[in-house]
Each structure stands twice: as structure tokens, then as C-alpha cells.
Design a protein around this motif. Sequence first.
Motif, PDB file in Angstrom:
ATOM      1  N   LYS A   1      -1.566   6.386  -6.899  1.00 50.25           N
ATOM      2  CA  LYS A   1      -2.328   6.985  -5.807  1.00 50.25           C
ATOM      3  C   LYS A   1      -2.473   8.490  -5.975  1.00 50.25           C
ATOM      4  O   LYS A   1      -1.498   9.202  -6.209  1.00 50.25           O
ATOM      5  CB  LYS A   1      -1.639   6.693  -4.474  1.00 50.25           C
ATOM      6  CG  LYS A   1      -2.470   7.168  -3.292  1.00 50.25           C
ATOM      7  CD  LYS A   1      -2.053   6.468  -2.036  1.00 50.25           C
ATOM      8  CE  LYS A   1      -2.985   6.812  -0.894  1.00 50.25           C
ATOM      9  NZ  LYS A   1      -2.574   6.170   0.346  1.00 50.25           N
TER      10      LYS A   1
ATOM     11  N   TYR B   1      -7.870   0.233  16.732  1.00 50.67           N
ATOM     12  CA  TYR B   1      -6.726  -0.079  15.857  1.00 50.67           C
ATOM     13  C   TYR B   1      -5.430  -0.134  16.676  1.00 50.67           C
ATOM     14  O   TYR B   1      -4.606  -1.028  16.508  1.00 50.67           O
ATOM     15  CB  TYR B   1      -6.490   1.038  14.831  1.00 50.67           C
ATOM     16  CG  TYR B   1      -7.495   1.329  13.763  1.00 50.67           C
ATOM     17  CD1 TYR B   1      -8.691   1.982  14.053  1.00 50.67           C
ATOM     18  CD2 TYR B   1      -7.219   1.033  12.433  1.00 50.67           C
ATOM     19  CE1 TYR B   1      -9.574   2.330  13.039  1.00 50.67           C
ATOM     20  CE2 TYR B   1      -8.105   1.379  11.414  1.00 50.67           C
ATOM     21  CZ  TYR B   1      -9.281   2.027  11.731  1.00 50.67           C
ATOM     22  OH  TYR B   1     -10.155   2.369  10.736  1.00 50.67           O
TER      23      TYR B   1
ATOM     24  N   LEU C   1       0.804  -1.228   0.000  1.00 49.01           N
ATOM     25  CA  LEU C   1       0.000   0.000   0.000  1.00 49.01           C
ATOM     26  C   LEU C   1       0.837   1.279   0.000  1.00 49.01           C
ATOM     27  O   LEU C   1       0.334   2.342  -0.363  1.00 49.01           O
ATOM     28  CB  LEU C   1      -0.929  -0.001   1.215  1.00 49.01           C
ATOM     29  CG  LEU C   1      -2.035  -1.053   1.188  1.00 49.01           C
ATOM     30  CD1 LEU C   1      -2.617  -1.248   2.587  1.00 49.01           C
ATOM     31  CD2 LEU C   1      -3.141  -0.674   0.213  1.00 49.01           C
TER      32      LEU C   1
ATOM     33  N   MET D   1      -6.099   4.888  -7.499  1.00 49.84           N
ATOM     34  CA  MET D   1      -6.331   4.667  -6.072  1.00 49.84           C
ATOM     35  C   MET D   1      -6.354   5.979  -5.310  1.00 49.84           C
ATOM     36  O   MET D   1      -5.658   6.936  -5.671  1.00 49.84           O
ATOM     37  CB  MET D   1      -5.156   3.801  -5.577  1.00 49.84           C
ATOM     38  CG  MET D   1      -5.084   3.536  -4.126  1.00 49.84           C
ATOM     39  SD  MET D   1      -3.537   2.616  -3.835  1.00 49.84           S
ATOM     40  CE  MET D   1      -3.628   2.465  -2.063  1.00 49.84           C
TER      41      MET D   1
ATOM     42  N   SER E   1     -12.481   0.586   5.449  1.00 47.19           N
ATOM     43  CA  SER E   1     -13.625   0.023   6.191  1.00 47.19           C
ATOM     44  C   SER E   1     -14.745   1.036   6.364  1.00 47.19           C
ATOM     45  O   SER E   1     -15.925   0.703   6.191  1.00 47.19           O
ATOM     46  CB  SER E   1     -13.195  -0.432   7.588  1.00 47.19           C
ATOM     47  OG  SER E   1     -12.283  -1.483   7.526  1.00 47.19           O
TER      48      SER E   1
HETATM   49  C1  LIG Z   1      -4.727   0.667   6.400  1.00 49.55           C
HETATM   50  C2  LIG Z   1      -5.285   1.004   5.067  1.00 49.55           C
HETATM   51  C3  LIG Z   1      -6.593   0.623   4.715  1.00 49.55           C
HETATM   52  C4  LIG Z   1      -7.530  -0.046   5.698  1.00 49.55           C
HETATM   53  O1  LIG Z   1      -8.047   0.927   6.573  1.00 49.55           O
HETATM   54  P1  LIG Z   1      -9.155   0.540   7.679  1.00 49.55           P
HETATM   55  O2  LIG Z   1      -9.547   1.848   8.261  1.00 49.55           O
HETATM   56  O3  LIG Z   1      -8.461  -0.333   8.666  1.00 49.55           O
HETATM   57  O4  LIG Z   1     -10.221  -0.156   6.939  1.00 49.55           O
HETATM   58  C5  LIG Z   1      -7.026   0.896   3.442  1.00 49.55           C
HETATM   59  N1  LIG Z   1      -6.229   1.540   2.549  1.00 49.55           N
HETATM   60  C6  LIG Z   1      -4.983   1.938   2.861  1.00 49.55           C
HETATM   61  C7  LIG Z   1      -4.167   2.647   1.844  1.00 49.55           C
HETATM   62  C8  LIG Z   1      -4.466   1.685   4.126  1.00 49.55           C
HETATM   63  O5  LIG Z   1      -3.231   2.086   4.427  1.00 49.55           O
END
Ligand SMILES: *Cc1c(COP(=O)(O)O)cnc(C)c1O
Length: 358
Positions: free
Chosen positions: A123, A343, A79, A157, A196
Motif C-alpha cells: 500500500k 456508512y 485490507l 494498492m 465505491s
Molecule cells: C472500506 C474500504 C474500501 C471500501 O470503501 P467504500 O467507500 O465503502 O467503497 C475500499 N478500500 C479500503 C482499503 C477500505 O478500507
Amino acid sequence: MPRPIVARIHPAAMRHNLSIAKQLAPRSRVWAVVKANAYGHGLSRAMQAFDAAEGLALIEVDAALRLRDMGWSKPVLLLEGFFDESDLPELAAREIEFTIHCCEQIDMLQKASLDKQVDVHLKMNSGMNRLGFKPDEFRAAYLRLQAIPAVRSITLMMHFANADDASNTAMPMAEQVRRFEAASAGLEGRRSLANSAAVLSHPEVAADWVRPGIMLYGGTPGGKTAVQFGLQPAMTLESEIIGVQRIQAGDAVGYGSRFVADKAMIIGVVAGGYADGYPRHAPAGTPVMVAGNRTRLVGRVSMDMITVDLTELPDAGFGSKVELWGRHVSIDEVADAAGTIGYELMCALAPRVPVIEA
Ligand SMILES: *Cc1c(COP(=O)(O)O)cnc(C)c1O
């Protein structure tokens, strides 16, 4: 006999939570986010529990390679992308997809002249001002990537700053979507937007791929409670009472003597403190489950112990079962009391706590 504290992970809850994400985004593919050791739940366990996900997404390069070593053959996504040019040949060889969020990464990719093609995720910084290209730089970055022979596909993204909070006016979610759509109009590629909070509260932005994390572990990203969202907690932190003190009005408990009894009380000592991942800032009153009853923390959290009120629980005593968080006391309730988020508590589970499955 080890110290009684243990973290129980519930793979069935993880499967259930993934099915909720799939129901909410039925036309999207799911990147199950497994960064930070699957939010403290264990990478290999998460890989198995999320076998219905179309891909696994994470941050750590070594863990991405480990997923391949452990036999995950579906997509894997980094990511934050790669951090050094020297990582590129192995990522390409092992078919690990990665985010491209800055010019320096494009420079490195260009120079690497890979002999294997890669799938990249471009991104956009659509308003969070963390990683990504500004909307007015996005198209140029896309065209540069498109011109690199080793680039097979480009997914578009972005990431939301406030998908959990409809009242945020500094950067409303709808404005991020508007910027993303305007700046990516006409560019070919799959779209990936939702974390989420967006999956749970704004399924209309689900697009081609969604990226749920916290919800898969039974935590709420905000907005409503995990239970209201139909999620099941995937981690229970359990321990036992290892000591009992009967105290009088005026007696104080723990470091700093911050809690002073206003009547005769029974205090239980629980094996579990901040060196286990219990938040040190949890105040008196934070809920704790003892012998099947909710009671409260009293006194300061110390490194290896907390103290709880057993006055109204005459059947509780040495050896009584304690749930610090889990099915009865949600991790979000404990986090909220301590001024943090679920978290952080999941990720901060300490290495000294044994982890078992159940
Ligand atoms: C951590 C992360 C997510 C997931 O985020 P949540 O709030 O835990 O659902 C999604 N996309 C990216 C780029 C992230 O770093």
C-alpha cells in the motif's frame, strides 16, 4: 411477540449493486468489501449475495478465517494486513491475502520464514496520510518484499481521500493518481485503487481490481444519491407505532421538552431508538415513513423510542408500519439529517435488532 423493530436485508439488492459495479468496471476484478460484518448486513449473507465477486476484502482476521470456514474458496484480502507475527502461518495456510502498509509488517514477514507462499498488497500513502508507504519509500519496500521467498505476488494498492468530491483542493484525486503512477512506474504487479466513490464517479481509475463497499449495500459514498447511481438499498429498518398521544398547542414532547407543539397534534411513538442504532442526533424534521406516508421525527430520539408527527395521517395509529430507513426513506437522508453518513448507520445497527432476509 417480540418488540416490532426488525432489520430486513435484501440480498437481491446486494446482487444488483454488485452488477452495477461490474458494469462500471468491466475490465476489473472486484473485491467486494465485507468489513464490519458486511457493513451491518451479515457476513455469511454477504458471502452468498456477492458470489459473483472475484474476492472478498475485509479488516477482521477472525472474519477472514470464518469466510474460509463457511466455504468461500476465492480470494480473501485483509485490507489493514496482519497485526501480529503469530497470525502469519494460519493466514498463509488458509490462503488469505493481506496488505503490507508499514516496515514493521515487512520485518515480521521476513522473520516468519513461512513454508507456504503468500500474495501481498503493498500500500502506498499517495496523499491520504493514513496507512501506507510514502511514494519515495515505496520502491524500497517493494524490493524488500520481492526478496522474501514466501512472497508469491505483490499487488500495488492505494486508497483515495476524496474520490467523492471533485472540488477538494487539499488533496485532489488526480494528484493521488499522479503520485501513485509515478512512484510505481516499472514495478510489476496488479493495481488496486478504486473504492465505491471512484468506481461510481471515476471509472477510468478502475485498474486491475476495484474495492467497492458502500455502493454494494445501496448507500452513496457522496457526489450523487444512491438512486441517481442506480443503486438499491440493501437494508430496511422497520418498526411499528406502539403508542399515540393527542397533544395541544404548548405541549412539549420527549426528553428536554425540546419540541413544543404550536397547534393540536397527534404524536406517534415508534419502537426504535438509539439503542437500536437510530442516530440520537437526528433532529426534528428527519423523515420517517408511517403507514406508507412520509412524515417527520419530532422531539429527541431516546434509547428505545422516537416520536413522530401523525397529525396529517388520520389513518395511522397503534400498530401502523414504520420505515426508519429503506426503500422510501433512504439511509443517506436520515444520516444526512443527523450529521453523519449512511456508512455509520449501517455499521451501528444494534445487536438487539433481529435481522431477517427479504
Ligand atoms: C472500506 C474500504 C474500501 C471500501 O470503501 P467504500 O467507500 O465503502 O467503497 C475500499 N478500500 C479500503 C482499503 C477500505 O478500507
